[in-house]
Scaffold this motif. Structure first.
Motif, short mmCIF file in Angstrom:
data_model
loop_
_atom_site.label_atom_id
_atom_site.label_comp_id
_atom_site.label_asym_id
_atom_site.label_seq_id
_atom_site.Cartn_x
_atom_site.Cartn_y
_atom_site.Cartn_z
N MET A 1 0.84 -1.20 0.00
CA MET A 1 0.00 0.00 0.00
C MET A 1 0.88 1.25 0.00
O MET A 1 1.93 1.28 0.62
N SER A 2 0.38 2.28 -0.70
CA SER A 2 1.14 3.52 -0.76
C SER A 2 0.19 4.70 -0.88
O SER A 2 -1.00 4.55 -1.16
N ASN A 3 0.73 5.88 -0.66
CA ASN A 3 -0.01 7.13 -0.85
C ASN A 3 0.46 7.79 -2.14
O ASN A 3 1.66 7.84 -2.41
N ILE A 4 -0.50 8.26 -2.94
CA ILE A 4 -0.19 8.82 -4.25
C ILE A 4 -0.66 10.27 -4.31
O ILE A 4 -1.84 10.56 -4.03
N SER A 5 0.22 11.18 -4.65
CA SER A 5 -0.14 12.59 -4.82
C SER A 5 0.00 12.97 -6.29
O SER A 5 1.12 13.11 -6.79
N ILE A 6 -1.12 13.10 -6.98
CA ILE A 6 -1.14 13.44 -8.40
C ILE A 6 -2.20 14.52 -8.62
O ILE A 6 -3.38 14.30 -8.33
N PRO A 7 -1.82 15.70 -9.12
CA PRO A 7 -2.85 16.67 -9.50
C PRO A 7 -3.82 16.05 -10.49
O PRO A 7 -3.41 15.36 -11.43
N ARG A 8 -5.10 16.28 -10.31
CA ARG A 8 -6.10 15.61 -11.14
C ARG A 8 -7.38 16.42 -11.20
O ARG A 8 -7.68 17.21 -10.31
N LEU A 9 -8.14 16.12 -12.25
CA LEU A 9 -9.34 16.90 -12.53
C LEU A 9 -10.31 16.04 -13.31
O LEU A 9 -9.93 15.38 -14.28
N VAL A 10 -11.58 16.02 -12.88
CA VAL A 10 -12.64 15.36 -13.64
C VAL A 10 -13.37 16.42 -14.45
O VAL A 10 -13.92 17.37 -13.90
N THR A 73 -9.76 -1.06 -7.11
CA THR A 73 -9.15 -1.33 -8.41
C THR A 73 -9.03 -0.06 -9.23
O THR A 73 -8.03 0.16 -9.92
N ILE A 74 -10.05 0.78 -9.18
CA ILE A 74 -10.01 2.06 -9.90
C ILE A 74 -8.84 2.90 -9.41
O ILE A 74 -8.07 3.47 -10.21
N ARG A 75 -8.66 2.98 -8.10
CA ARG A 75 -7.55 3.77 -7.57
C ARG A 75 -6.21 3.17 -7.97
O ARG A 75 -5.25 3.90 -8.30
N SER A 76 -6.12 1.84 -7.95
CA SER A 76 -4.87 1.19 -8.34
C SER A 76 -4.56 1.43 -9.81
O SER A 76 -3.40 1.72 -10.18
N LEU A 77 -5.57 1.33 -10.68
CA LEU A 77 -5.36 1.57 -12.11
C LEU A 77 -4.97 3.02 -12.35
O LEU A 77 -4.07 3.32 -13.14
N PHE A 78 -5.66 3.92 -11.67
CA PHE A 78 -5.34 5.35 -11.81
C PHE A 78 -3.88 5.61 -11.43
O PHE A 78 -3.14 6.27 -12.18
N ALA A 79 -3.46 5.08 -10.29
CA ALA A 79 -2.09 5.31 -9.84
C ALA A 79 -1.08 4.65 -10.78
O ALA A 79 -0.01 5.20 -11.05
N HIS A 80 -1.43 3.46 -11.29
CA HIS A 80 -0.54 2.73 -12.20
C HIS A 80 -0.30 3.52 -13.48
O HIS A 80 0.84 3.61 -13.96
N ARG A 81 -1.35 4.11 -14.05
CA ARG A 81 -1.22 4.83 -15.32
C ARG A 81 -0.72 6.26 -15.13
O ARG A 81 -0.03 6.79 -16.01
N PRO A 240 -0.93 -2.10 -5.35
CA PRO A 240 -0.42 -2.30 -6.72
C PRO A 240 -1.50 -2.89 -7.61
O PRO A 240 -2.29 -3.74 -7.18
N LEU A 241 -1.54 -2.44 -8.88
CA LEU A 241 -2.53 -2.97 -9.81
C LEU A 241 -2.27 -4.43 -10.12
O LEU A 241 -3.21 -5.24 -10.18
N TRP A 242 -1.01 -4.79 -10.32
CA TRP A 242 -0.63 -6.17 -10.65
C TRP A 242 0.27 -6.68 -9.53
O TRP A 242 1.50 -6.55 -9.60
N PRO A 243 -0.27 -7.25 -8.48
CA PRO A 243 0.56 -7.66 -7.34
C PRO A 243 1.50 -8.82 -7.64
O PRO A 243 2.52 -8.98 -6.97
N GLU A 244 1.18 -9.64 -8.64
CA GLU A 244 2.01 -10.79 -8.95
C GLU A 244 2.95 -10.48 -10.11
O GLU A 244 2.64 -9.68 -10.99
N LEU A 443 -9.83 -6.27 -16.01
CA LEU A 443 -9.90 -6.02 -14.57
C LEU A 443 -11.28 -6.34 -14.01
O LEU A 443 -11.45 -6.42 -12.79
N GLY A 444 -12.27 -6.53 -14.89
CA GLY A 444 -13.60 -6.95 -14.45
C GLY A 444 -13.83 -8.43 -14.62
O GLY A 444 -14.76 -9.00 -14.04
N THR A 445 -13.00 -9.09 -15.42
CA THR A 445 -13.05 -10.54 -15.63
C THR A 445 -11.63 -11.08 -15.46
O THR A 445 -10.96 -11.42 -16.43
N PRO A 446 -11.15 -11.16 -14.21
CA PRO A 446 -9.72 -11.43 -13.98
C PRO A 446 -9.25 -12.81 -14.40
O PRO A 446 -8.04 -13.03 -14.50
N TRP A 447 -10.17 -13.73 -14.69
CA TRP A 447 -9.78 -15.08 -15.13
C TRP A 447 -9.49 -15.16 -16.62
O TRP A 447 -8.87 -16.09 -17.09
N TRP A 448 -9.99 -14.19 -17.39
CA TRP A 448 -9.99 -14.29 -18.85
C TRP A 448 -8.60 -14.43 -19.45
O TRP A 448 -8.34 -15.32 -20.25
#
Length: 462
Positions: A1-10, A73-81, A240-244, A443-448
């Motif tokens: 786990m980590s803290n992420i500081s990224i300026p962002r805007l919706v 998962t959304i937060r992990s993907l956001f931080a990853h990208r 992390p988005l991809w822990p393995e 990320l919605g069908t992790p077995w695929w």
């Protein structure tokens, strides 16, 4: 786990067509031209807007969708990208509070709360003055947890119009006016039956994006918008988005990316790669030989607009048909499924396709399937476990036609939500070929991805 500081805007709007795409693209390109590294995101299952955002930011875009993904998962993907980016621009979809139901499930507002991101509203001000203040008052107080940080006034008619709008909003609300754009005619981005035209079929995107950046610089307070993005606090406890660790590549999976088929989530490709696949990019519009592959992924796209070119390449259709008959694992979504059928009809013209699946597709004047999908997996297949529930989305103007009834066709999916192919079913299964209208997200069908790679490994060994 980590803290992420990224300026962002919706960047969002009151509804679809309010101008948020123009504002998002213009903002992303203006900041990119200013030397900032911009990480672009699109809320919802939209391929076309996401690609245009990536072009504007000069960096690949990702989709964030509360229907497919859990908040963590959304937060992990956001931080990853967004890692190492200077700012993230997240384009919403439809209106800020519009969702799947009266509770606003999966809305842009929900995504803004998940990411703790300030909101920049795009407001169509056509034939409106003081009422704009009343609308903004309602928007600002409608739901808790939404930080409405400013508004851009779109489609304003004159300096007098802009002055009355701004004065009214400043007098009656606390929402800062951060820009006011004039009416733009004609629409700067060409459209057609599924939305914005594909950048793969249009060569003028750089001029368009440069003009939109200039429009934002000339009519918006970019410094204050930047300060709004920087006001976003840190995201805490991001996993992390991809822990393995990635597996070594044991098989080669080809995916078609050309002007006909190009709808792919980057996370789907990344998931296949991490599961042990070497990915090679292929084309249906090029007669060049293909390398040895152990699996084939046919994404969505616009096969109907290039049906004549596809039909003229008989050897390509025969190549794919032979691979399917040999048992090669093939996974096809929407446009890819249409290519595998017997024919595509649009208007008074019919073109033969690969003929892997004994059904036909016919283009309609209106969408035949549109929205989120939920389907139960009824039949054994190499990709989705029997009994599992598939979440995805569909957007197609074509309908599937067959001389057989739905219960006589080898369908693997029963639609709980959505249209599918025929009679509430989707997922035509023949040998190791699986074809459907439903688009999935890895990320919605992790077995695929793992199942796809395992099937390719088995085919290679066999």
């Amino acid at each position: 786990m980590s803290n992420i500081s990224i300026p962002r805007l919706v960047v969002t709007g009151l509804s679809g067509g309010a101008g948020k795409t123009i504002n998002s693209l213009g903002l992303a390109r203006a900041w990119s031209e200013a030397g900032k590294t911009v990480s672009p995101f699109k809320k919802g299952p939209d391929y076309i807007d996401a690609v245009w955002l990536g072009l504007a930011a000069r960096r690949p875009s990702s989709n964030l969708d509360p229907y497919f993904m859990q908040p963590e998962t959304i937060r992990s993907l956001f931080a990853h990208r967004a890692h190492l980016a200077d700012v993230a621009v997240i384009e919403g979809n439809r209106g800020l509070y519009d969702g799947m139901d009266v509770d606003g499930s999966c809305s842009t507002a929900e995504l803004a709360r998940i990411l703790d991101a300030p909101v920049l509203l795009s407001m169509d001000c056509t034939k409106m003055t003081r009422t704009a203040a009343a609308v903004l008052s309602g928007i600002a107080g409608f739901e808790d947890g939404v930080n409405l940080g400013g508004v851009i006034l779109n489609r304003t008619a004159s300096e007098r119009h802009r002055s009355i709008l701004t004065s009214s909003i400043e007098q009656y609300t606390d929402v800062p006016v951060l820009g006011a754009l004039p009416k733009i005619s004609p629409d700067p981005i060409p459209e057609r039956h599924m939305g914005l035209i594909s950048n793969r079929e249009y060569d003028g995107q750089e001029e368009i994006l440069s003009n939109l950046a200039r429009l934002m610089r000339d009519n918006c307070d970019l410094e204050r918008i930047w300060e709004l993005a920087c006001s976003a606090g840190p995201l805490t406890g991001v996993a992390p988005l991809w822990p393995e660790a990635s597996k070594p590549a044991e098989v080669t999976i080809g995916y078609v990316r050309d002007a006909a088929l190009w709808f792919y989530y980057e996370e789907n490709l990344e998931a296949l790669s991490r599961a042990g696949a070497k990915l090679v990019e292929l084309s249906l519009l090029d007669d060049s030989p293909w390398p040895e592959i152990h699996g084939l992924y046919l994404g969505g796209g616009f096969p109907e607009t290039l049906a004549e070119d596809l039909a003229s390449r008989c050897e390509m259709g025969q190549r794919v048909r032979s691979l399917s008959e040999a048992g090669l694992p093939i996974y096809a979504e929407c446009g890819g499924f249409m290519f595998l059928t017997e024919s595509v009809t649009w208007g008074d013209k019919t073109w033969p396709m690969a003929g892997v699946i004994p059904v036909r597709t016919d283009l309609c004047k209106r969408p035949h399937g549109l929205g989120y999908v939920r389907a139960e997996v009824l039949q054994d297949n190499p990709y989705h476990p029997k009994g599992s529930v598939l979440v995805g989305h569909e957007f197609h103007y074509s309908q599937c036609l067959s001389d057989a009834t739905a219960d006589a066709l080898p369908m693997a999916l029963r639609m709980e939500r959505g249209t599918g192919m025929i009679g509430g079913f989707d997922g035509y299964m023949v040998r190791n070929t699986f074809a459907c209208y439903t688009h999935i997200h890895a990320l919605g069908t992790p077995w695929w991805a793992e199942n796809f790679v395992k099937t390719a490994e088995a085919w290679k060994e066999g």
